[in-house]
Design a protein around this motif. Structure first.
Motif, PDB file in Angstrom:
ATOM      1  N   ALA A 117       0.902  -1.218   0.004  1.00  0.00           N
ATOM      2  CA  ALA A 117       0.006   0.056   0.014  1.00  0.00           C
ATOM      3  C   ALA A 117       0.777   1.301  -0.139  1.00  0.00           C
ATOM      4  N   ASP A 118       2.090   1.215   0.650  1.00  0.00           N
ATOM      5  CA  ASP A 118       2.946   2.284   0.488  1.00  0.00           C
ATOM      6  C   ASP A 118       3.714   2.461  -0.658  1.00  0.00           C
ATOM      7  N   ARG A 119       3.687   1.320  -1.366  1.00  0.00           N
ATOM      8  CA  ARG A 119       4.604   1.239  -2.733  1.00  0.00           C
ATOM      9  C   ARG A 119       3.655   1.696  -3.940  1.00  0.00           C
ATOM     10  N   TYR A 120       2.437   0.975  -3.912  1.00  0.00           N
ATOM     11  CA  TYR A 120       1.359   1.204  -5.038  1.00  0.00           C
ATOM     12  C   TYR A 120       0.047   1.824  -4.694  1.00  0.00           C
ATOM     13  N   GLY A 121      -0.081   2.527  -3.679  1.00  0.00           N
ATOM     14  CA  GLY A 121      -1.217   3.140  -3.258  1.00  0.00           C
ATOM     15  C   GLY A 121      -2.165   2.560  -2.405  1.00  0.00           C
ATOM     16  N   ARG A 122      -2.812   3.342  -1.671  1.00  0.00           N
ATOM     17  CA  ARG A 122      -3.907   2.625  -0.760  1.00  0.00           C
ATOM     18  C   ARG A 122      -5.168   1.884  -1.483  1.00  0.00           C
ATOM     19  N   MET A 181      -8.105  -4.237   6.773  1.00  0.00           N
ATOM     20  CA  MET A 181      -8.398  -3.367   7.934  1.00  0.00           C
ATOM     21  C   MET A 181      -7.231  -2.277   8.139  1.00  0.00           C
ATOM     22  N   PRO A 182      -5.777  -2.662   7.901  1.00  0.00           N
ATOM     23  CA  PRO A 182      -5.028  -1.736   8.216  1.00  0.00           C
ATOM     24  C   PRO A 182      -5.016  -0.636   7.171  1.00  0.00           C
ATOM     25  N   THR A 183      -5.211  -0.888   5.990  1.00  0.00           N
ATOM     26  CA  THR A 183      -5.062   0.231   4.651  1.00  0.00           C
ATOM     27  C   THR A 183      -6.478   0.930   4.973  1.00  0.00           C
ATOM     28  N   ALA A 184      -7.525   0.502   5.436  1.00  0.00           N
ATOM     29  CA  ALA A 184      -8.689   1.134   5.671  1.00  0.00           C
ATOM     30  C   ALA A 184      -8.532   2.451   6.822  1.00  0.00           C
ATOM     31  N   VAL A 185      -7.770   1.808   7.882  1.00  0.00           N
ATOM     32  CA  VAL A 185      -7.263   2.857   8.793  1.00  0.00           C
ATOM     33  C   VAL A 185      -6.458   3.611   8.279  1.00  0.00           C
ATOM     34  N   SER A 239      -1.337   5.068  15.600  1.00  0.00           N
ATOM     35  CA  SER A 239      -0.234   4.635  14.958  1.00  0.00           C
ATOM     36  C   SER A 239      -0.070   5.221  13.534  1.00  0.00           C
ATOM     37  N   ALA A 240      -1.450   5.377  13.003  1.00  0.00           N
ATOM     38  CA  ALA A 240      -1.620   6.033  11.739  1.00  0.00           C
ATOM     39  C   ALA A 240      -0.941   7.634  11.793  1.00  0.00           C
ATOM     40  N   ALA A 241      -1.208   8.246  12.869  1.00  0.00           N
ATOM     41  CA  ALA A 241      -0.704   9.630  13.100  1.00  0.00           C
ATOM     42  C   ALA A 241       0.772   9.533  13.344  1.00  0.00           C
ATOM     43  N   PHE A 242       1.253   8.607  13.960  1.00  0.00           N
ATOM     44  CA  PHE A 242       2.651   8.455  14.161  1.00  0.00           C
ATOM     45  C   PHE A 242       3.549   8.485  13.180  1.00  0.00           C
ATOM     46  N   THR A 271       2.637   0.669   6.068  1.00  0.00           N
ATOM     47  CA  THR A 271       3.208  -0.381   6.654  1.00  0.00           C
ATOM     48  C   THR A 271       3.339  -0.424   8.341  1.00  0.00           C
ATOM     49  N   GLY A 272       3.658   0.968   8.864  1.00  0.00           N
ATOM     50  CA  GLY A 272       3.493   1.066  10.155  1.00  0.00           C
ATOM     51  C   GLY A 272       2.295   0.428  10.924  1.00  0.00           C
ATOM     52  N   VAL A 273       1.001   0.861  10.343  1.00  0.00           N
ATOM     53  CA  VAL A 273      -0.274   0.370  10.911  1.00  0.00           C
ATOM     54  C   VAL A 273      -0.424  -1.030  10.517  1.00  0.00           C
ATOM     55  N   SER A 274      -0.055  -1.453   9.482  1.00  0.00           N
ATOM     56  CA  SER A 274      -0.210  -3.148   9.259  1.00  0.00           C
ATOM     57  C   SER A 274       0.768  -3.968  10.036  1.00  0.00           C
ATOM     58  N   TRP A 275       2.017  -3.357  10.367  1.00  0.00           N
ATOM     59  CA  TRP A 275       3.118  -4.356  10.995  1.00  0.00           C
ATOM     60  C   TRP A 275       2.778  -4.198  12.420  1.00  0.00           C
ATOM     61  N   ALA A 276       2.012  -3.081  13.085  1.00  0.00           N
ATOM     62  CA  ALA A 276       1.719  -2.976  14.334  1.00  0.00           C
ATOM     63  C   ALA A 276       0.681  -4.064  14.315  1.00  0.00           C
ATOM     64  N   ASN A 277      -0.245  -4.239  13.694  1.00  0.00           N
ATOM     65  CA  ASN A 277      -1.538  -5.018  13.503  1.00  0.00           C
ATOM     66  C   ASN A 277      -1.086  -6.318  13.620  1.00  0.00           C
ATOM     67  N   ALA A 278      -0.023  -6.564  12.926  1.00  0.00           N
ATOM     68  CA  ALA A 278       0.580  -7.967  12.751  1.00  0.00           C
ATOM     69  C   ALA A 278       0.921  -8.552  14.129  1.00  0.00           C
TER      70      ALA A 278
END
Length: 454
Positions: free
Chosen positions: A84-89, A131-135, A368-371, A379-386
């Protein structure tokens, strides 16, 4: 035609205009995505007993069905965030929704447990990316003054979807069977998919950062045709290296580890209680119907907590709000063990746990999305969820171990309060780090007159 300044930061642009129809539409669409996620998560628990009976399975043989979905969620979060960071949300969200819809639909044709396990893993893979991409996408369209409240409101779709999944499964299971429930769970995202393709915008911040076409048209939708939109810029820059490597660079590493600690501890508690609270209450002498009623206070508390904490995060320091919520939740967890024979006080305590832990977990997604900067936010939001999903696996297994150890209820819930305290301490430390960085940036601006680049 009204003219704005020739160059403007994207966030400043969003702050300067009312929350537009486009932003509201995006909020609703992302709400529906996470609601379908919640529906799938809840409905699988209701069809499990029917599967066990139809295929003559033991409880032990059925346990991997839940684990397959959790491991799929964890793997999907790890994979889809960097994409999502590379190709778009938007393309990643569309791919995730389409993938979990198709695999859930195919699950309804499974002929044996092995095939169903494989398809549940693949369904989890898609859900873990959606879910993380929607966030992330929701966060990037929110004005800063309302970001936490709007993100947590959107995320309440998961709780509502979970409740709907349980309700639909309970009402229709006898009529359509477990295969019919999976057909509903797979058809819903596939029906939503073309609507998302047409109506969902790409992230404005991501388009500007990447220099892609379409930012001006989206900005015009937000500002209105009567306004000549400026050239938009973002404060953060494209960083060297992969989005994953950027999580561990100086300035982000400490916050990343503290966020991971929070997610791990939070989801450990949530999944342990979701899996084992009815059993613990039943063992304490409550009827199953009464245990179900008491357990529902956890979900209700989580929904109300998410909305209230999101609003407080926008008004006060968000780290402090969530840290206090986790500390109060720790007291409520201990109170569950103390008042386990007193139904009115027990319901209040369980509600408090849901408010503090489940509500704060939703707030942690907004945090996490604001950080993270735009370049690696998904990636940050998704990996925190993982990492949090690994906590959910530990929590699901830990409940059985605690019961097997034949500990008293008071001891079990005192032990369960510890992760909540650790989550609070992690957030307090993260808040102190953020305050120090803000103070350092202020000193730099004051001495040079320039805004430091990240």
């Amino acid at each position: 035609m009204e003219t704005l300044m020739s160059t403007m930061n994207v966030q400043q642009f969003l702050e300067q205009h009312p929350f537009s129809a486009l932003q509201k539409r995006l909020l609703v669409l992302c709400f529906l995505v996470v609601a379908i996620d919640g529906f799938d998560t809840a409905s699988i628990g209701f069809i499990a007993p029917v599967l066990r009976s139809e295929w003559h399975l033991s409880a032990m043989a059925l346990a991997p069905l839940f684990g397959a979905g959790l491991f799929g969620l964890m793997t999907g979060a790890l994979l889809f965030g960097p994409l999502a960071d590379r190709y778009g949300r938007k393309p990643v969200l569309l791919a995730s929704v389409g993938f979990f819809g198709l695999t859930c639909l195919l699950s309804s044709f499974a002929g044996d447990l092995g095939m169903l396990l494989a398809l549940r893993f693949l369904t989890g893979l898609g859900l873990g990316g959606a879910m993380p991409t929607a966030v992330t996408l929701t966060s990037e369209y929110c004005p800063q003054s309302r970001r936490s409240g709007l993100v947590t409101l959107m995320f309440c779709g998961f709780t509502i979807g979970s409740a709907l999944g349980g309700l639909v499964a309970a009402q229709l299971l006898d009529a359509v069977g477990w295969r019919g429930i999976l057909v509903i769970g797979g058809a819903a995202p596939l029906v939503l998919l073309p609507i998302l393709a047409v109506a969902l915008p790409e992230s404005l911040r991501w388009l500007v950062l990447r220099g892609r076409d379409g930012a001006s048209a989206i900005a015009t939708h937000i500002a209105g045709a009567a306004v000549q939109v400026p050239r938009l810029v973002v404060d953060d820059i494209k960083l060297p290296g992969s989005p994953v490597a950027q999580l561990f660079r100086a300035g982000l590493l400490g916050g990343t580890l503290l966020l991971w600690t929070t997610f791990f501890m939070s989801l450990l508690i949530i999944y342990l209680l979701s899996s084992w609270l009815p059993t613990l209450l039943h063992n304490a002498g409550h009827k199953l119907s009464e245990a179900s009623f008491i357990s529902s206070a956890f979900q209700i508390g989580g929904t109300i907590g998410a909305v209230m904490l999101g609003r407080w995060m926008d008004r006060f320091r968000p780290h402090r709000v969530l840290a206090v919520a986790y500390l109060v939740a720790a007291l409520c967890i201990a109170a569950v063990g103390i008042f386990i024979d007193n139904v009115p006080l027990l319901v209040l305590a369980v509600f408090g746990v849901g408010f503090g832990v489940s509500g704060s977990q939703v707030g942690a997604n907004a945090l996490s999305a604001a950080f993270y900067p735009t370049a690696n936010r998904a990636t940050g939001v998704s990996w925190a969820n993982a990492v949090g999903r690994s906590g959910s696996v530990v929590g699901s297994m830990a409940g059985g171990s605690l019961l097997a150890a034949q500990l008293s209820n008071q001891t079990i819930f005192l032990l369960l309060a510890v992760p909540s305290v650790l989550a609070a301490l992690a957030l307090m430390q993260m808040g102190r780090r953020q305050d120090r960085r803000a103070a350092s940036a202020f000193v730099h601006i004051d001495s040079t007159g320039e805004t430091p680049t990240p």
